[in-house]
Write a protein that holds these residues in place. Structure first.
Motif, PDB file in Angstrom:
ATOM      1  N   LEU A  93       2.739 -14.380  -1.817  1.00 49.71           N
ATOM      2  CA  LEU A  93       1.947 -14.317  -3.040  1.00 49.71           C
ATOM      3  C   LEU A  93       0.813 -13.303  -2.898  1.00 49.71           C
ATOM      4  O   LEU A  93       0.565 -12.492  -3.800  1.00 49.71           O
ATOM      5  N   GLY A  94       0.111 -13.349  -1.767  1.00 45.71           N
ATOM      6  CA  GLY A  94      -0.967 -12.387  -1.532  1.00 45.71           C
ATOM      7  C   GLY A  94      -0.454 -10.962  -1.428  1.00 45.71           C
ATOM      8  O   GLY A  94      -1.066 -10.029  -1.976  1.00 45.71           O
ATOM      9  N   ILE A  95       0.680 -10.772  -0.746  1.00 48.95           N
ATOM     10  CA  ILE A  95       1.252  -9.430  -0.627  1.00 48.95           C
ATOM     11  C   ILE A  95       1.704  -8.933  -1.996  1.00 48.95           C
ATOM     12  O   ILE A  95       1.558  -7.753  -2.325  1.00 48.95           O
ATOM     13  N   ALA A  97       0.369  -9.755  -4.889  1.00 49.96           N
ATOM     14  CA  ALA A  97      -0.838  -9.387  -5.635  1.00 49.96           C
ATOM     15  C   ALA A  97      -1.351  -8.017  -5.192  1.00 49.96           C
ATOM     16  O   ALA A  97      -1.765  -7.187  -6.017  1.00 49.96           O
ATOM     17  N   LEU A  98      -1.312  -7.772  -3.875  1.00 54.50           N
ATOM     18  CA  LEU A  98      -1.718  -6.469  -3.363  1.00 54.50           C
ATOM     19  C   LEU A  98      -0.798  -5.371  -3.889  1.00 54.50           C
ATOM     20  O   LEU A  98      -1.260  -4.300  -4.299  1.00 54.50           O
ATOM     21  N   GLY A  99       0.522  -5.652  -3.889  1.00 53.04           N
ATOM     22  CA  GLY A  99       1.466  -4.674  -4.416  1.00 53.04           C
ATOM     23  C   GLY A  99       1.222  -4.373  -5.879  1.00 53.04           C
ATOM     24  O   GLY A  99       1.313  -3.216  -6.314  1.00 53.04           O
ATOM     25  N   SER A 100       0.893  -5.405  -6.654  1.00 51.88           N
ATOM     26  CA  SER A 100       0.609  -5.210  -8.075  1.00 51.88           C
ATOM     27  C   SER A 100      -0.590  -4.287  -8.274  1.00 51.88           C
ATOM     28  O   SER A 100      -0.558  -3.383  -9.122  1.00 51.88           O
ATOM     29  N   VAL A 101      -1.639  -4.497  -7.475  1.00 50.51           N
ATOM     30  CA  VAL A 101      -2.844  -3.670  -7.602  1.00 50.51           C
ATOM     31  C   VAL A 101      -2.559  -2.232  -7.192  1.00 50.51           C
ATOM     32  O   VAL A 101      -2.903  -1.277  -7.909  1.00 50.51           O
ATOM     33  N   LYS A 102      -1.919  -2.051  -6.022  1.00 49.63           N
ATOM     34  CA  LYS A 102      -1.679  -0.701  -5.516  1.00 49.63           C
ATOM     35  C   LYS A 102      -0.722   0.072  -6.414  1.00 49.63           C
ATOM     36  O   LYS A 102      -0.927   1.252  -6.702  1.00 49.63           O
ATOM     37  N   ILE A 124       8.336  -4.331   2.250  1.00 45.95           N
ATOM     38  CA  ILE A 124       8.524  -4.435   3.705  1.00 45.95           C
ATOM     39  C   ILE A 124       7.585  -5.491   4.283  1.00 45.95           C
ATOM     40  O   ILE A 124       7.986  -6.333   5.101  1.00 45.95           O
ATOM     41  N   ARG A 125       6.334  -5.459   3.848  1.00 51.47           N
ATOM     42  CA  ARG A 125       5.382  -6.462   4.328  1.00 51.47           C
ATOM     43  C   ARG A 125       5.795  -7.862   3.897  1.00 51.47           C
ATOM     44  O   ARG A 125       5.659  -8.829   4.661  1.00 51.47           O
ATOM     45  N   GLY A 126       6.312  -7.978   2.679  1.00 47.75           N
ATOM     46  CA  GLY A 126       6.781  -9.284   2.210  1.00 47.75           C
ATOM     47  C   GLY A 126       7.942  -9.794   3.037  1.00 47.75           C
ATOM     48  O   GLY A 126       8.006 -10.987   3.367  1.00 47.75           O
ATOM     49  N   ALA A 127       8.872  -8.887   3.389  1.00 50.01           N
ATOM     50  CA  ALA A 127      10.008  -9.287   4.212  1.00 50.01           C
ATOM     51  C   ALA A 127       9.553  -9.764   5.589  1.00 50.01           C
ATOM     52  O   ALA A 127      10.069 -10.761   6.122  1.00 50.01           O
TER      53      ALA A 127
END
Length: 219
Positions: A93-95, A97-102, A124-127
């Motif tokens: 979930l945090g990753i 949210a970060l992806g959405s912002v970036k 990749i970070r989510g995986a």
């Protein structure tokens, strides 16, 4: 929630002032046509995101109802697993949210190559995050489940569900990150449709059939 709002407003006061955010709020009242149009456009996007989260959380609530129909032991074991998945869920979930912002920042800047790189990096970070979660469930789950209960039957039920949870964590975590990246480009309906089909057309009816009709119960 109000404390969170006030803290966010405090830490974001400089960029909010630079972007004249307060004037944007006043325009809703001072320029009704323009202001309400922008507000309704944001509301439509927000409703799609809220509906997606409602369907997702509702699906997990439905799973708890199905587990409850399987008996007290199954419901207790499922509650343990639900607690563990709620904790592990915050990583993708945090990753996401970060992806959405970036991704959103890159799209706003008109740099599509950077937006693709941001989405790829988030996936990749989510995986990696969900792989870590799965490893914890598989190798430490037997011990962690004892933290919640002294009942051997409840513990056995929870442990029996752990391999299934470790497997679905991969798909669910990548889905959450992907949904966040889609929000960054404004494609909020795609995640909503995927949740409708995945959870409510396939997942919940199949779970109900296997658990209650075929006698597989919570396991």
């Amino acid at each position: 929630r109000w404390a969170l709002f006030l803290l966010v407003s405090f830490f974001a006061r400089v960029p909010l002032a630079e972007r004249r955010a307060a004037q944007g709020l006043l325009s809703v009242f001072l320029q009704p046509h323009r202001g309400w149009y922008r507000a309704m456009r944001l509301l439509r996007q927000g409703l799609a995101i809220g509906a997606q989260m409602f369907l997702e959380f509702g699906a997990f609530a439905a799973m708890s109802l199905i587990a409850g129909r399987c008996g007290a032991t199954a419901a207790a074991g499922h509650a343990i697993i639900q607690c563990l998945t709620d904790v592990s869920y915050v990583i993708p979930l945090g990753i996401g949210a970060l992806g959405s912002v970036k991704v959103g920042q890159s799209v706003g800047a008109g740099n599509l190559a950077e937006a693709r790189d941001a989405a790829r990096s988030a996936m990749i970070r989510g995986a990696l995050g969900v792989a870590f979660n799965a490893a914890v469930f598989l190798f430490l789950g037997h011990h962690i489940c004892w933290w919640f209960t002294r009942d051997a039957a409840v513990h056995a039920t929870a442990v029996a569900i752990l391999p299934v949870v470790a497997t679905y964590q991969a798909a669910d975590g990548v889905r959450v990150v992907g949904a966040g990246c889609l929000r960054g480009v404004g494609r909020v309906r795609a995640a909503l449709i995927s949740d409708v089909v995945g959870f409510w057309v396939i997942g919940i009816p199949l779970a109900y059939h296997l658990a209650l009709r075929r006698g597989m119960e919570a396991m």
